[in-house]
Design a protein around this motif. Sequence first.
Motif, PDB file in Angstrom:
ATOM      1  N   ILE A 410      38.931  41.358  53.783  1.00  0.00           N
ATOM      2  CA  ILE A 410      39.467  40.244  52.985  1.00  0.00           C
ATOM      3  C   ILE A 410      38.313  39.410  52.451  1.00  0.00           C
ATOM      4  O   ILE A 410      37.398  39.030  53.199  1.00  0.00           O
ATOM      5  N   GLU A 411      38.383  39.122  51.138  1.00  0.00           N
ATOM      6  CA  GLU A 411      37.322  38.316  50.549  1.00  0.00           C
ATOM      7  C   GLU A 411      37.454  36.865  50.997  1.00  0.00           C
ATOM      8  O   GLU A 411      38.487  36.440  51.486  1.00  0.00           O
ATOM      9  N   LYS A 412      36.396  36.126  50.797  1.00  0.00           N
ATOM     10  CA  LYS A 412      36.400  34.714  51.168  1.00  0.00           C
ATOM     11  C   LYS A 412      37.335  33.931  50.240  1.00  0.00           C
ATOM     12  O   LYS A 412      37.515  34.280  49.082  1.00  0.00           O
ATOM     13  N   ILE A 413      37.913  32.878  50.793  1.00  0.00           N
ATOM     14  CA  ILE A 413      38.818  32.047  49.998  1.00  0.00           C
ATOM     15  C   ILE A 413      38.250  30.644  49.915  1.00  0.00           C
ATOM     16  O   ILE A 413      37.371  30.250  50.698  1.00  0.00           O
ATOM     17  N   SER A 414      38.751  29.860  48.969  1.00  0.00           N
ATOM     18  CA  SER A 414      38.314  28.469  48.828  1.00  0.00           C
ATOM     19  C   SER A 414      39.029  27.624  49.863  1.00  0.00           C
ATOM     20  O   SER A 414      40.259  27.698  49.999  1.00  0.00           O
ATOM     21  N   LEU A 539      42.970  32.056  45.150  1.00  0.00           N
ATOM     22  CA  LEU A 539      42.867  31.581  43.773  1.00  0.00           C
ATOM     23  C   LEU A 539      41.971  32.496  42.968  1.00  0.00           C
ATOM     24  O   LEU A 539      41.042  33.130  43.488  1.00  0.00           O
ATOM     25  N   GLU A 540      42.224  32.533  41.655  1.00  0.00           N
ATOM     26  CA  GLU A 540      41.485  33.439  40.778  1.00  0.00           C
ATOM     27  C   GLU A 540      40.003  33.120  40.770  1.00  0.00           C
ATOM     28  O   GLU A 540      39.164  34.004  40.728  1.00  0.00           O
ATOM     29  N   GLU A 541      39.667  31.792  40.834  1.00  0.00           N
ATOM     30  CA  GLU A 541      38.252  31.454  40.728  1.00  0.00           C
ATOM     31  C   GLU A 541      37.466  31.839  41.964  1.00  0.00           C
ATOM     32  O   GLU A 541      36.245  31.888  41.945  1.00  0.00           O
ATOM     33  N   SER A 542      38.194  32.097  43.089  1.00  0.00           N
ATOM     34  CA  SER A 542      37.473  32.461  44.306  1.00  0.00           C
ATOM     35  C   SER A 542      37.461  33.955  44.544  1.00  0.00           C
ATOM     36  O   SER A 542      36.784  34.430  45.447  1.00  0.00           O
TER      37      SER A 542
END
Length: 689
Positions: A410-414, A539-542
């Motif tokens: 899982i990628e990092k999230i904001s 979120l898309e930006e993250s």
Amino acid sequence: MTRWALPRLPYGTLRERRFSQLKGYSIAFLTVLLALLLTLLLWQLHRLNSIYPLFLAAVMVSSWYGGFNPGLFATFLSAMVCAYFLLPPFYSLAVSGFSAVGLLQFVLVALLISLLNTALREARSQAQKNARAAQQNYDSLRQIQDTLRQSEERYRLLIEGVTNYAIFMLDPNGNFTSWNIGAERILGYQEAEIIGQPFERIFSPDAIKQGQPQQVLTKAVTEGFSKENRWHLRKDGNFFWAHCVITPLRDENGNLRGFSKIMQDITERKQAEEEKEQLLLREQAARAVSEAAQSAAEAANRSKDEFLAIVSHELRTPMTAIIGWAGMLQTGALDEAKVTLALEIIERNANLQMQLIEDLLDISRIVRGELSLSIDLVDLVKVITAAIEVVQSLADAKSIQIETILDTSIEKISGDSDRLQQVVLNLLTNAIKFTPNEGRIKVQLSKEVGSGEEFSQTSIFNYVQIQVSDTGKGISADFLPHVFERFCQADSSHTRSNKGLGLGLAIARHVVELHGGTIQAQSQGIGQGATFTVKLPILEESRGESLSSSSPPSPPSPNPLTNLRVLVVDDEADVRQWITVVLEECGAKVSTFSSTEQGLKALEELHPDVLISDIGMPGEDGYALMRKIREIEAERGGRIPAVALTGYARVEDYKEALAAGFQLHVAKPVRAAELIAVVASLGKMSGKL
């Protein structure tokens, strides 16, 4: 006895009757006497063929004027007079022969005359009575006619003079036959234009379709009258609310001759009643709101009292352990193993108190809407792993197995790493608290693809999901909707087996919602365990972003504060002593003072590099100290980096500290490592490190 048995007549009537009888007998006596004298006179003049004619006349007069009894008296008296004075032998009552026959004939004729006169007299009296009765009947009839005429006139004047009521008549077919002034005023029709029109003219089209006019008349015929309140229609098309009474009119044979209707316009009364009803409803609603508010206030007071009792208990319990073990340490009677145990217990209970205070401060910030986040890219695997490490000792103490299923791809999230770790810690602590010994807790981290309806932003489809499930006591269906409410616990009694303030889940929900996510609790009931699910949007930006790789940090220096001069101003001697020990262990040179005045003097004399000041102090507080320092020239220490180390931890306190001139605001209690880091940061600001 017979005398008293007779009905007693009024004195006046009895007297009149006696006078009438006396008058009749007197007339009889006088007429007989007159007849005797005239007969004797005529007897002297020439011999008479018969002596009885004048006496018959006397009987006739007596019976006519006096009735049968005076006539009988006149007959008897005449017979005696004739026998004594006029029949031989004279002056004797002994009569014989032809004279006796003549006298008997006289008596019989006289009796017949008396009977005839009595009958004629009674017939005349009856005729007079009949005449008087006829006259009385005539007079009575005229009086009745006059009364009827006056009554009709009064009725006409009444009907025509009534303006507040519409009064009119209908024929048996329901057509108007009369119309008063009140009807003209209320309904708007003139008498000439309404007479002969059907009863339906004053009903609304909907009422006519429903057959209400005929229903009203039928009810009046069936029940004897019809009384109702309904809407009626005026000539101008406006509706009004009327009270109506319809009565059927029948003749003496019971045949229906028509109807009478009285109508009153009560529109204003209806409006007043509706306004009164609305006012009553508003009063009832206000009373209900007031009672609900009072009930809510009472419930809030009870909750506050219960909460304060729990806070007191939760703060006093670890304090008891701290004070108790500290006292035993002071005696010096503990061996090395128990000293180590005492220190561990003191540290654990101090950390527990610190956590309770932090929870209270977080709730205070949440209530005021001042809980903020430090947003950065967060690795949830590391967050969850760190949280598990913190609570692992608690789980081991109850032989609880913590199973993890973490998706490391899982990628990092904001988000705020510390706050998210707080959420996971609260969920794990809650699970350990309510899971029995040798139970099991499962922690899962996964990436999910939703329908876009999981979050308030419907354009978000990808999210990460954290699930913490346990095999504990579970949650009842009644309490499940309240599980995330502040100060709310399924068991808040004194006999509860689980400690805490009931704030952890409320804080967790708020933190998750600040991240744009959701948190839910699920349980099949008591004894079935519970599952808490946290969903955080990606979120898309993250997406696709990651922190740039950096070299691992160098190990900390054993003396990071070497030769750093630190000025400490705090009115608590124990706090000053503890700060001194901590900072001197790191190489700093510490000077401590207990008041603002002493601190100002030391600033000019010692020229320290960093200032640590309390806020709440007797005399002048830390804000006043900092304002005075900032008024001093830079060469004399007016620009010294400073931190406010205080028990006042509200957002308002933070803002006021910065406004007074402090660079940092740190809430008590503070750990040694945090204190060292803060002082090192200030040392770098001063250029001494």
